[in-house]
Design a protein around this motif. Structure first.
Motif, PDB file in Angstrom:
ATOM      1  N   GLU A  92      96.520  56.462  55.680  1.00  0.00           N
ATOM      2  CA  GLU A  92      95.324  56.165  56.468  1.00  0.00           C
ATOM      3  C   GLU A  92      95.536  54.933  57.314  1.00  0.00           C
ATOM      4  O   GLU A  92      96.300  54.050  56.958  1.00  0.00           O
ATOM      5  N   THR A  93      94.836  54.896  58.420  1.00  0.00           N
ATOM      6  CA  THR A  93      94.825  53.708  59.260  1.00  0.00           C
ATOM      7  C   THR A  93      93.953  52.663  58.583  1.00  0.00           C
ATOM      8  O   THR A  93      92.865  52.990  58.121  1.00  0.00           O
ATOM      9  N   PRO A  94      94.418  51.425  58.506  1.00  0.00           N
ATOM     10  CA  PRO A  94      93.557  50.390  57.911  1.00  0.00           C
ATOM     11  C   PRO A  94      92.206  50.331  58.637  1.00  0.00           C
ATOM     12  O   PRO A  94      92.140  50.502  59.843  1.00  0.00           O
ATOM     13  N   LEU A  95      91.139  50.091  57.878  1.00  0.00           N
ATOM     14  CA  LEU A  95      89.809  50.082  58.466  1.00  0.00           C
ATOM     15  C   LEU A  95      89.641  49.027  59.545  1.00  0.00           C
ATOM     16  O   LEU A  95      88.899  49.229  60.494  1.00  0.00           O
ATOM     17  N   ASP A  96      90.350  47.895  59.438  1.00  0.00           N
ATOM     18  CA  ASP A  96      90.157  46.872  60.457  1.00  0.00           C
ATOM     19  C   ASP A  96      90.698  47.293  61.820  1.00  0.00           C
ATOM     20  O   ASP A  96      90.424  46.666  62.819  1.00  0.00           O
ATOM     21  N   GLU A  97      91.464  48.389  61.862  1.00  0.00           N
ATOM     22  CA  GLU A  97      91.948  48.923  63.134  1.00  0.00           C
ATOM     23  C   GLU A  97      91.091  50.091  63.619  1.00  0.00           C
ATOM     24  O   GLU A  97      91.342  50.651  64.661  1.00  0.00           O
ATOM     25  N   THR A  98      90.082  50.452  62.864  1.00  0.00           N
ATOM     26  CA  THR A  98      89.233  51.579  63.194  1.00  0.00           C
ATOM     27  C   THR A  98      88.003  51.096  63.948  1.00  0.00           C
ATOM     28  O   THR A  98      87.374  50.122  63.565  1.00  0.00           O
ATOM     29  N   MET A  99      87.670  51.796  65.036  1.00  0.00           N
ATOM     30  CA  MET A  99      86.498  51.435  65.815  1.00  0.00           C
ATOM     31  C   MET A  99      85.310  52.251  65.314  1.00  0.00           C
ATOM     32  O   MET A  99      85.370  53.466  65.253  1.00  0.00           O
ATOM     33  N   SER A 100      84.223  51.550  64.974  1.00  0.00           N
ATOM     34  CA  SER A 100      83.024  52.222  64.484  1.00  0.00           C
ATOM     35  C   SER A 100      82.229  52.811  65.644  1.00  0.00           C
ATOM     36  O   SER A 100      82.504  52.531  66.817  1.00  0.00           O
ATOM     37  N   LEU A 101      81.213  53.579  65.323  1.00  0.00           N
ATOM     38  CA  LEU A 101      80.350  54.200  66.328  1.00  0.00           C
ATOM     39  C   LEU A 101      79.656  53.139  67.183  1.00  0.00           C
ATOM     40  O   LEU A 101      79.698  53.194  68.416  1.00  0.00           O
ATOM     41  N   ASN A 102      79.006  52.156  66.545  1.00  0.00           N
ATOM     42  CA  ASN A 102      78.310  51.109  67.300  1.00  0.00           C
ATOM     43  C   ASN A 102      79.283  50.267  68.122  1.00  0.00           C
ATOM     44  O   ASN A 102      78.994  49.893  69.256  1.00  0.00           O
ATOM     45  N   HIS A 103      80.434  49.975  67.552  1.00  0.00           N
ATOM     46  CA  HIS A 103      81.461  49.203  68.249  1.00  0.00           C
ATOM     47  C   HIS A 103      81.909  49.938  69.510  1.00  0.00           C
ATOM     48  O   HIS A 103      81.997  49.348  70.597  1.00  0.00           O
ATOM     49  N   SER A 104      82.162  51.212  69.375  1.00  0.00           N
ATOM     50  CA  SER A 104      82.587  52.021  70.514  1.00  0.00           C
ATOM     51  C   SER A 104      81.509  52.064  71.598  1.00  0.00           C
ATOM     52  O   SER A 104      81.788  51.906  72.790  1.00  0.00           O
ATOM     53  N   ARG A 105      80.270  52.266  71.180  1.00  0.00           N
ATOM     54  CA  ARG A 105      79.160  52.336  72.138  1.00  0.00           C
ATOM     55  C   ARG A 105      78.980  51.008  72.866  1.00  0.00           C
ATOM     56  O   ARG A 105      78.746  50.982  74.078  1.00  0.00           O
ATOM     57  N   LEU A 106      79.093  49.887  72.146  1.00  0.00           N
ATOM     58  CA  LEU A 106      78.951  48.578  72.771  1.00  0.00           C
ATOM     59  C   LEU A 106      80.106  48.272  73.731  1.00  0.00           C
ATOM     60  O   LEU A 106      79.894  47.666  74.784  1.00  0.00           O
ATOM     61  N   THR A 107      81.303  48.699  73.389  1.00  0.00           N
ATOM     62  CA  THR A 107      82.435  48.519  74.306  1.00  0.00           C
ATOM     63  C   THR A 107      82.157  49.246  75.617  1.00  0.00           C
ATOM     64  O   THR A 107      82.353  48.697  76.704  1.00  0.00           O
TER      65      THR A 107
ATOM     66  N   PRO B  67      92.982  35.762  79.816  1.00  0.00           N
ATOM     67  CA  PRO B  67      91.813  36.145  80.608  1.00  0.00           C
ATOM     68  C   PRO B  67      90.901  34.933  80.778  1.00  0.00           C
ATOM     69  O   PRO B  67      91.022  33.950  80.054  1.00  0.00           O
ATOM     70  N   ILE B  68      89.990  35.027  81.727  1.00  0.00           N
ATOM     71  CA  ILE B  68      88.973  33.982  81.852  1.00  0.00           C
ATOM     72  C   ILE B  68      88.056  34.064  80.636  1.00  0.00           C
ATOM     73  O   ILE B  68      87.737  33.064  80.014  1.00  0.00           O
ATOM     74  N   THR B  69      87.658  35.303  80.299  1.00  0.00           N
ATOM     75  CA  THR B  69      86.737  35.540  79.183  1.00  0.00           C
ATOM     76  C   THR B  69      87.298  36.610  78.268  1.00  0.00           C
ATOM     77  O   THR B  69      87.809  37.628  78.741  1.00  0.00           O
ATOM     78  N   ALA B  70      87.186  36.384  76.968  1.00  0.00           N
ATOM     79  CA  ALA B  70      87.534  37.380  75.955  1.00  0.00           C
ATOM     80  C   ALA B  70      86.250  37.764  75.226  1.00  0.00           C
ATOM     81  O   ALA B  70      85.483  36.882  74.819  1.00  0.00           O
ATOM     82  N   ILE B  71      86.015  39.067  75.080  1.00  0.00           N
ATOM     83  CA  ILE B  71      84.819  39.553  74.390  1.00  0.00           C
ATOM     84  C   ILE B  71      85.251  40.252  73.116  1.00  0.00           C
ATOM     85  O   ILE B  71      86.083  41.169  73.149  1.00  0.00           O
ATOM     86  N   GLU B  72      84.687  39.826  72.006  1.00  0.00           N
ATOM     87  CA  GLU B  72      84.929  40.433  70.701  1.00  0.00           C
ATOM     88  C   GLU B  72      83.620  41.008  70.179  1.00  0.00           C
ATOM     89  O   GLU B  72      82.576  40.364  70.271  1.00  0.00           O
ATOM     90  N   ILE B  73      83.686  42.212  69.637  1.00  0.00           N
ATOM     91  CA  ILE B  73      82.533  42.861  69.012  1.00  0.00           C
ATOM     92  C   ILE B  73      82.786  42.878  67.512  1.00  0.00           C
ATOM     93  O   ILE B  73      83.804  43.412  67.058  1.00  0.00           O
ATOM     94  N   LEU B  74      81.883  42.290  66.754  1.00  0.00           N
ATOM     95  CA  LEU B  74      82.029  42.235  65.304  1.00  0.00           C
ATOM     96  C   LEU B  74      81.905  43.643  64.732  1.00  0.00           C
ATOM     97  O   LEU B  74      80.908  44.330  64.948  1.00  0.00           O
ATOM     98  N   SER B  75      82.933  44.073  64.012  1.00  0.00           N
ATOM     99  CA  SER B  75      82.944  45.386  63.367  1.00  0.00           C
ATOM    100  C   SER B  75      82.495  45.250  61.921  1.00  0.00           C
ATOM    101  O   SER B  75      82.584  44.169  61.342  1.00  0.00           O
ATOM    102  N   PRO B  76      82.074  46.364  61.309  1.00  0.00           N
ATOM    103  CA  PRO B  76      81.653  46.311  59.907  1.00  0.00           C
ATOM    104  C   PRO B  76      82.747  45.830  58.957  1.00  0.00           C
ATOM    105  O   PRO B  76      82.461  45.319  57.894  1.00  0.00           O
ATOM    106  N   THR B  77      84.015  45.964  59.362  1.00  0.00           N
ATOM    107  CA  THR B  77      85.125  45.578  58.491  1.00  0.00           C
ATOM    108  C   THR B  77      85.667  44.187  58.791  1.00  0.00           C
ATOM    109  O   THR B  77      86.636  43.771  58.189  1.00  0.00           O
ATOM    110  N   GLN B  78      85.035  43.462  59.728  1.00  0.00           N
ATOM    111  CA  GLN B  78      85.503  42.125  60.084  1.00  0.00           C
ATOM    112  C   GLN B  78      84.551  41.059  59.567  1.00  0.00           C
ATOM    113  O   GLN B  78      83.359  41.302  59.412  1.00  0.00           O
TER     114      GLN B  78
END
Length: 156
Positions: free
Chosen positions: A12-27, A81-92
């Motif tokens: 399995e892919t480690p969960l911290d590398e998996t994009m959740s539904l909300n994470h994907s939608r926000l991206t 980059p000038i700006t880096a955007i991070e979206i908090l995932s359920p596994t982070q």
């Protein structure tokens, strides 16, 4: 006749590398909301960075217009980059991402960083050596780029 047990394991892919539904939608929503700023900026989702302070892959990076060579690609981009955007995932962990901002992004030349927290519909804007500004309604304003977005458009 001898019977042997065979163990079957799933890889399995480690969960911290998996994009959740909300994470994907926000991206997606952030990318769409940032589209009017192209130009003067290039909005780059999931670009691998190799900064002098370490490797990182922000969910979205904002650069001043880049020059592209379609005949030769780059796997890890070395300019910050000038700006880096991070979206908090359920596994982070929140601290994991704030540490990345303070230890990799800012010393590596990034001028602002956003930490998007989906569960409370908030965006934290970090600037080097300044207090964090937390947005929970209205417009988010990034002093490094002048970008202004409505939170209602992102979290609708």
């Amino acid at each position: 006749m001898e019977t042997k047990a065979v163990e079957i394991t799933e890889i399995e892919t480690p969960l911290d590398e998996t994009m959740s539904l909300n994470h994907s939608r926000l991206t997606y929503r952030l990318s769409i909301s940032l589209a009017p700023y192209d130009p003067p900026f290039d909005i780059m989702p999931e670009l691998e960075l190799e900064l002098m302070t370490g490797r990182a892959k922000p969910d979205i990076s904002i650069f001043r217009n880049l020059t592209f060579n379609w005949e030769e690609d780059i796997i890890r981009y070395t300019q910050p980059p000038i700006t880096a955007i991070e979206i908090l995932s359920p596994t982070q962990a929140f601290d994991e991402l704030t540490g990345k901002i303070r230890k990799i992004y800012f010393p590596g030349g990034v001028q602002s960083a956003w930490l998007v927290v989906p569960t409370i519909k908030a965006i934290h804007v970090f600037l080097p050596n300044q207090p964090v500004k937390i947005y929970t309604e209205g417009a988010i304003v990034d002093p490094a780029t002048g970008i202004e977005l409505q939170l209602g458009d992102i979290f609708r």
